[in-house]
Write an enzyme that holds these catalytic residues in place. Structure first.
Site, PDB file in Angstrom:
ATOM      1  N   CYS A 173       0.846  -1.193   0.000  1.00 53.27           N
ATOM      2  CA  CYS A 173       0.000   0.000   0.000  1.00 53.27           C
ATOM      3  C   CYS A 173       0.885   1.248   0.000  1.00 53.27           C
ATOM      4  O   CYS A 173       1.839   1.348   0.764  1.00 53.27           O
ATOM      5  CB  CYS A 173      -0.958   0.084   1.182  1.00 53.27           C
ATOM      6  SG  CYS A 173      -2.144  -1.243   1.233  1.00 53.27           S
ATOM      7  N   ARG A 199       4.102  -0.286  -4.722  1.00 50.86           N
ATOM      8  CA  ARG A 199       3.793  -0.737  -3.362  1.00 50.86           C
ATOM      9  C   ARG A 199       2.500  -1.536  -3.300  1.00 50.86           C
ATOM     10  O   ARG A 199       2.141  -2.069  -2.243  1.00 50.86           O
ATOM     11  CB  ARG A 199       3.696   0.461  -2.427  1.00 50.86           C
ATOM     12  CG  ARG A 199       4.995   1.229  -2.285  1.00 50.86           C
ATOM     13  CD  ARG A 199       4.820   2.418  -1.386  1.00 50.86           C
ATOM     14  NE  ARG A 199       4.720   2.050   0.006  1.00 50.86           N
ATOM     15  CZ  ARG A 199       5.719   2.053   0.872  1.00 50.86           C
ATOM     16  NH1 ARG A 199       6.918   2.415   0.474  1.00 50.86           N
ATOM     17  NH2 ARG A 199       5.543   1.705   2.119  1.00 50.86           N
ATOM     18  N   TRP A 220      -2.365  -2.942  -1.716  1.00 51.12           N
ATOM     19  CA  TRP A 220      -1.968  -4.352  -1.753  1.00 51.12           C
ATOM     20  C   TRP A 220      -2.866  -5.021  -0.722  1.00 51.12           C
ATOM     21  O   TRP A 220      -2.749  -4.795   0.471  1.00 51.12           O
ATOM     22  CB  TRP A 220      -0.495  -4.501  -1.377  1.00 51.12           C
ATOM     23  CG  TRP A 220       0.005  -5.909  -1.484  1.00 51.12           C
ATOM     24  CD1 TRP A 220       0.264  -6.606  -2.627  1.00 51.12           C
ATOM     25  CD2 TRP A 220       0.323  -6.782  -0.398  1.00 51.12           C
ATOM     26  NE1 TRP A 220       0.725  -7.862  -2.325  1.00 51.12           N
ATOM     27  CE2 TRP A 220       0.771  -8.000  -0.960  1.00 51.12           C
ATOM     28  CE3 TRP A 220       0.275  -6.673   0.986  1.00 51.12           C
ATOM     29  CZ2 TRP A 220       1.166  -9.088  -0.181  1.00 51.12           C
ATOM     30  CZ3 TRP A 220       0.668  -7.754   1.766  1.00 51.12           C
ATOM     31  CH2 TRP A 220       1.105  -8.950   1.172  1.00 51.12           C
ATOM     32  N   ASN A 236      -2.238   2.535   5.455  1.00 47.88           N
ATOM     33  CA  ASN A 236      -1.276   1.497   5.087  1.00 47.88           C
ATOM     34  C   ASN A 236      -0.896   0.779   6.379  1.00 47.88           C
ATOM     35  O   ASN A 236      -0.441   1.420   7.320  1.00 47.88           O
ATOM     36  CB  ASN A 236      -0.042   2.145   4.450  1.00 47.88           C
ATOM     37  CG  ASN A 236       1.118   1.167   4.301  1.00 47.88           C
ATOM     38  OD1 ASN A 236       0.908  -0.039   4.206  1.00 47.88           O
ATOM     39  ND2 ASN A 236       2.333   1.686   4.283  1.00 47.88           N
ATOM     40  N   GLY A 237      -1.097  -0.533   6.412  1.00 42.78           N
ATOM     41  CA  GLY A 237      -0.758  -1.303   7.618  1.00 42.78           C
ATOM     42  C   GLY A 237      -1.828  -2.357   7.873  1.00 42.78           C
ATOM     43  O   GLY A 237      -2.654  -2.647   6.996  1.00 42.78           O
ATOM     44  N   GLU A 276      18.429 -17.494  -5.270  1.00 42.56           N
ATOM     45  CA  GLU A 276      17.917 -16.211  -5.750  1.00 42.56           C
ATOM     46  C   GLU A 276      17.403 -16.335  -7.189  1.00 42.56           C
ATOM     47  O   GLU A 276      16.375 -15.743  -7.549  1.00 42.56           O
ATOM     48  CB  GLU A 276      19.025 -15.145  -5.651  1.00 42.56           C
ATOM     49  CG  GLU A 276      18.677 -13.792  -6.211  1.00 42.56           C
ATOM     50  CD  GLU A 276      17.470 -13.116  -5.551  1.00 42.56           C
ATOM     51  OE1 GLU A 276      16.977 -13.623  -4.543  1.00 42.56           O
ATOM     52  OE2 GLU A 276      17.006 -12.095  -6.093  1.00 42.56           O
ATOM     53  N   LYS A 325      13.663 -15.348  -8.275  1.00 45.66           N
ATOM     54  CA  LYS A 325      13.435 -14.341  -9.314  1.00 45.66           C
ATOM     55  C   LYS A 325      12.555 -14.914 -10.419  1.00 45.66           C
ATOM     56  O   LYS A 325      11.609 -14.287 -10.860  1.00 45.66           O
ATOM     57  CB  LYS A 325      14.786 -13.897  -9.883  1.00 45.66           C
ATOM     58  CG  LYS A 325      14.838 -12.504 -10.372  1.00 45.66           C
ATOM     59  CD  LYS A 325      15.216 -11.480  -9.328  1.00 45.66           C
ATOM     60  CE  LYS A 325      14.423 -11.537  -8.080  1.00 45.66           C
ATOM     61  NZ  LYS A 325      14.870 -10.651  -7.035  1.00 45.66           N
ATOM     62  N   GLU A 373       8.932 -15.563  -9.234  1.00 45.66           N
ATOM     63  CA  GLU A 373       8.276 -14.301  -8.906  1.00 45.66           C
ATOM     64  C   GLU A 373       7.741 -13.590 -10.155  1.00 45.66           C
ATOM     65  O   GLU A 373       6.635 -13.056 -10.139  1.00 45.66           O
ATOM     66  CB  GLU A 373       9.348 -13.431  -8.238  1.00 45.66           C
ATOM     67  CG  GLU A 373       8.895 -12.200  -7.567  1.00 45.66           C
ATOM     68  CD  GLU A 373      10.073 -11.462  -6.927  1.00 45.66           C
ATOM     69  OE1 GLU A 373      11.246 -11.773  -7.222  1.00 45.66           O
ATOM     70  OE2 GLU A 373       9.814 -10.561  -6.135  1.00 45.66           O
ATOM     71  N   HIS A 426      19.628 -36.971  -3.994  1.00 43.16           N
ATOM     72  CA  HIS A 426      18.951 -37.372  -2.759  1.00 43.16           C
ATOM     73  C   HIS A 426      17.449 -37.098  -2.806  1.00 43.16           C
ATOM     74  O   HIS A 426      16.816 -36.951  -1.762  1.00 43.16           O
ATOM     75  CB  HIS A 426      19.582 -36.666  -1.556  1.00 43.16           C
ATOM     76  CG  HIS A 426      21.012 -37.027  -1.356  1.00 43.16           C
ATOM     77  ND1 HIS A 426      21.405 -38.283  -0.954  1.00 43.16           N
ATOM     78  CD2 HIS A 426      22.148 -36.321  -1.563  1.00 43.16           C
ATOM     79  CE1 HIS A 426      22.734 -38.327  -0.890  1.00 43.16           C
ATOM     80  NE2 HIS A 426      23.202 -37.142  -1.271  1.00 43.16           N
ATOM     81  N   LYS A 432       6.134  -4.278  -3.291  1.00 45.43           N
ATOM     82  CA  LYS A 432       7.571  -4.061  -3.141  1.00 45.43           C
ATOM     83  C   LYS A 432       8.061  -4.183  -1.693  1.00 45.43           C
ATOM     84  O   LYS A 432       8.936  -4.967  -1.409  1.00 45.43           O
ATOM     85  CB  LYS A 432       7.917  -2.684  -3.714  1.00 45.43           C
ATOM     86  CG  LYS A 432       9.387  -2.340  -3.658  1.00 45.43           C
ATOM     87  CD  LYS A 432      10.157  -3.041  -4.740  1.00 45.43           C
ATOM     88  CE  LYS A 432      11.636  -2.777  -4.676  1.00 45.43           C
ATOM     89  NZ  LYS A 432      12.397  -3.844  -5.333  1.00 45.43           N
TER      90      LYS A 432
HETATM   91  C1  F6R Z   1      12.261 -10.435  -4.365  1.00 45.31           C
HETATM   92  C2  F6R Z   1      12.103  -9.341  -3.442  1.00 45.31           C
HETATM   93  C3  F6R Z   1      11.704  -9.653  -2.047  1.00 45.31           C
HETATM   94  C4  F6R Z   1      12.427  -8.710  -1.076  1.00 45.31           C
HETATM   95  C5  F6R Z   1      11.928  -8.938   0.360  1.00 45.31           C
HETATM   96  C6  F6R Z   1      12.678  -8.091   1.359  1.00 45.31           C
HETATM   97  O1  F6R Z   1      12.618  -9.994  -5.626  1.00 45.31           O
HETATM   98  O2  F6R Z   1      12.255  -8.205  -3.797  1.00 45.31           O
HETATM   99  O3  F6R Z   1      11.961 -10.979  -1.728  1.00 45.31           O
HETATM  100  O4  F6R Z   1      13.787  -8.954  -1.161  1.00 45.31           O
HETATM  101  O5  F6R Z   1      10.566  -8.635   0.433  1.00 45.31           O
HETATM  102  O6  F6R Z   1      12.549  -6.733   1.088  1.00 45.31           O
HETATM  103  P1  F6R Z   1      13.573  -5.689   1.673  1.00 45.31           P
HETATM  104  O7  F6R Z   1      14.888  -5.962   1.053  1.00 45.31           O
HETATM  105  O8  F6R Z   1      13.018  -4.348   1.296  1.00 45.31           O
HETATM  106  O9  F6R Z   1      13.615  -5.903   3.149  1.00 45.31           O
END
Ligand code: F6R
Length: 586
Positions: free
Chosen positions: A2, A27, A72, A96-97, A458, A462, A465, A481, A581
């Site tokens: 949000c 966001r 969100w 937001n929250g 990672e 990625k 996601e 395994h 985000k």
């Molecule tokens: C994946 C991604 C998330 C963030 C996670 C932590 O691409 O962006 O997994 O890495 O939500 O966010 P931060 O780094 O802002 O604490």
């Protein structure tokens, strides 16, 4: 998680709030809405879906005061009704929250005759505020938040009052000082280009934003000041700049993120050294990509500084009874510096007497206020929901940290020339054919050992996601395994292989996949692997990866692979479904 924005001043609030929502959309993009003061009335516009759906509704409108929200969804599905702002009586607000005691409050208000239209926790705040409101918006907000449990950034207006009242607890609110008006928002990048100066509300603070100024109050409504600071977010950082997507723009900015992070580390080095003196154990915490960077940090600290190190997701760390003391440094890694689990993990570590080091891309974030010292990541504003350049920036920062712990010359540390190599990979790695294989597979497995395994995790995050393709990251040695049972001609196994000393081990694992009929791919700088599997596996050949620095190169390649895969499936990698985000709630 949000995004909210408010404006009061002599410019047109309708244009400012709409533009702000477009820039805050990373966001959350389940719905968008805004409210404006027009001829003494509060007029609300809201729609399920992207911010641009508001555009036709706002055409030709003018107002001097407004608030907006991009959502969100947490409580209540994405819909027009659940979109913010929410109104009750004269009060209209955005939030937001998460309000954890909203069901009890809702039941109490319903007993008093309140009728709710939405399924959100936020509408309960509006209803409660409307009960307390008798002409003084700040007083009503104060009484309301005293009843709330959970996290909130609230911006509220009352019909007939030309003022926005804001409050925060565990969700950020930035105040912006612009030319001809005053702003409040979830973050400072959205105010770049609008406000040269910003100040940050502390937990428990309130603010009144009026066309002629801002007043800030502490948790007991005593008027106070919060230091005005230069808005470091650069104007233009929110623009695509000719790229099709932010993800591509930002992964191409990795070389600059690495370079700037190394420079900033050198400037902060003395402070960081001081904060680490006497430390004999390091625990990295973070979520998602930031946790994956922490896994790399752990390897760096063990290998380079020969100091015991661990890495744990912040969500696990915060709910256990961790063994830490004054000689333990808990290194909290977070792009946003606002992730709820990471903040709570850092607070817990601090309360137990550990040193807390923040590794963050957000110099004014809550995490920096909790931490004893900050290791800056200088990646610049990252708009794409999927982290790219912030991850490479974090890796560079953690490498410098390990060198410092080892008492080695942190200046340069072998990093010079590396940004150029990353740039060449981002510009030139031919991942297109492999991305097509991934796009039409039923699952993609990323395998590696050591640093390559950390990057494999990672790579998998990625890919899933942004492309929604099922994927896992595994230590290559674990393949036999269990995972081997999943291998068939519709699965792709991508080996990340940069440790020359393990070439024979990699050969064995790739052979195992090929002999089970699986599609094998290798991302490597090792000539011998290229020769051994030419024609039998798909090879992405990288320039020399340089040992400890290999993640900076391999990360760029796997980010590019995820991007190309999403695009070839016709998906928008910048705004993956269901995600936002910065995750400021639990
Ligand atoms: C994946 C991604 C998330 C963030 C996670 C932590 O691409 O962006 O997994 O890495 O939500 O966010 P931060 O780094 O802002 O604490």
């Amino acid at each position: 998680m949000c995004g909210i924005i408010g404006y009061a001043g002599e410019k047109n609030a309708v244009e400012i709030v709409y533009r702000g929502l477009i820039n805050l959309e990373y966001r959350g993009y389940d719905s968008a809405g805004a409210a404006f003061g027009i001829n003494g009335r509060t007029v609300v516009f809201k729609r399920q879906g992207r911010v641009e759906k508001l555009k036709p509704l706002l055409e030709g409108l003018a107002s001097g005061i407004g608030i907006g929200h991009t959502r969100w969804a947490t409580h209540g599905s994405p819909s027009d009704i659940n979109a913010h702002p929410h109104t009750s009586g004269k009060i209209t607000l955005v939030h937001n929250g998460i309000i954890e005691n909203y069901s009890e409050l809702k039941a109490e208000l319903e007993k008093g005759g309140a009728v709710f239209k939405s399924q959100t926790d936020s509408e309960v705040i509006a209803a409660l505020m409307s009960v307390y409101y008798c002409g003084d918006i700040l007083g009503a907000l104060y009484k309301t938040v005293k009843r709330l449990k959970g996290s909130y950034a609230i911006m509220a207006v009352a019909e007939g009052e030309n003022v926005i009242a804001a409050a925060r607890h565990k969700s950020p609110v930035v105040i912006g000082y612009g030319n001809g008006g005053y702003y409040c928002a979830s973050d400072e990048p959205v105010l770049s280009g609008e406000c040269g100066e910003v100040s940050f509300l502390k937990d428990g603070d309130f603010a009144l934003i009026k066309p002629d100024g801002v007043r800030i109050f502490d948790g007991e409504l005593r008027e106070t000041e919060r230091k005005k600071q230069k808005n470091l977010a650069q104007a233009g950082s929110l623009e695509l700049g000719g790229f099709a997507h932010y993800m591509l723009k930002e992964l191409r900015q990795s070389p600059a993120a690495v370079k700037n992070t190394v420079t900033a580390f050198a400037e902060a080095e003395d402070k960081i050294r001081g904060a680490l003196s006497g430390v004999n154990r390091i625990i990295f915490i973070g979520c998602g990509t930031a946790y994956h960077a922490g896994l790399i940090g752990k390897i760096y600290v063990e290998d380079i500084a020969r100091m015991p190190a661990e890495a744990e997701t912040a969500g696990e760390f915060r709910y256990k009874n961790p063994i830490v003391n004054k000689n333990t440094a808990v290194v909290a890694v977070s792009q946003s510096g606002e992730t709820a689990d990471t903040l709570e993990g850092a607070r817990l570590a601090k309360s137990l007497g550990a040193r807390v080091i923040a590794v963050t891309n957000a110099p004014y974030s809550q995490l920096t206020r909790i931490a004893d010292t900050v290791v800056p990541v200088c990646a610049g504003a990252e708009i794409c929901v999927a982290a790219t350049k912030s991850y490479t920036g974090q890796i560079a920062a953690l490498y410098m940290l390990a060198l410092l712990l080892a008492g080695k010359n942190a200046e340069g540390g072998g990093l010079s020339g590396l940004p150029e190599i990353c740039k060449n990979v981002a510009d030139g790695a031919d991942v297109y054919a492999l991305s097509r294989l991934c796009a039409f597979s039923k699952g993609v497995y990323f395998l590696g050992r050591g640093l390559d395994y950390a990057v494999a995790l990672e790579a998998s995050l990625k890919l899933k996601e942004v492309s929604y393709i099922p994927s896992e990251g595994y230590p290559a040695g674990e393949l036999k395994h269990g995972t081997l049972a999943l291998i068939d001609n519709a699965t792709v196994s991508v080996f990340i292989a940069t440790d020359k000393s393990l070439t024979d081990k990699y050969k064995n694992s790739v052979e195992q996949v090929i002999s089970r009929g699986g599609i094998a791919a290798i991302i490597t700088d090792i000539d011998e692997l290229e020769t051994a599997f030419k024609g039998r596996a798909h090879i992405i050949k990288l320039p020399c990866c340089r040992g400890h620095l290999s993640p900076l190169v391999t990360a760029t390649a796997v980010q590019l692979l995820a991007y190309e895969t999403a695009v070839s499936l016709g998906l928008n990698p910048d705004k993956p479904r269901n995600l936002a985000k910065s995750v400021t709630v639990e």
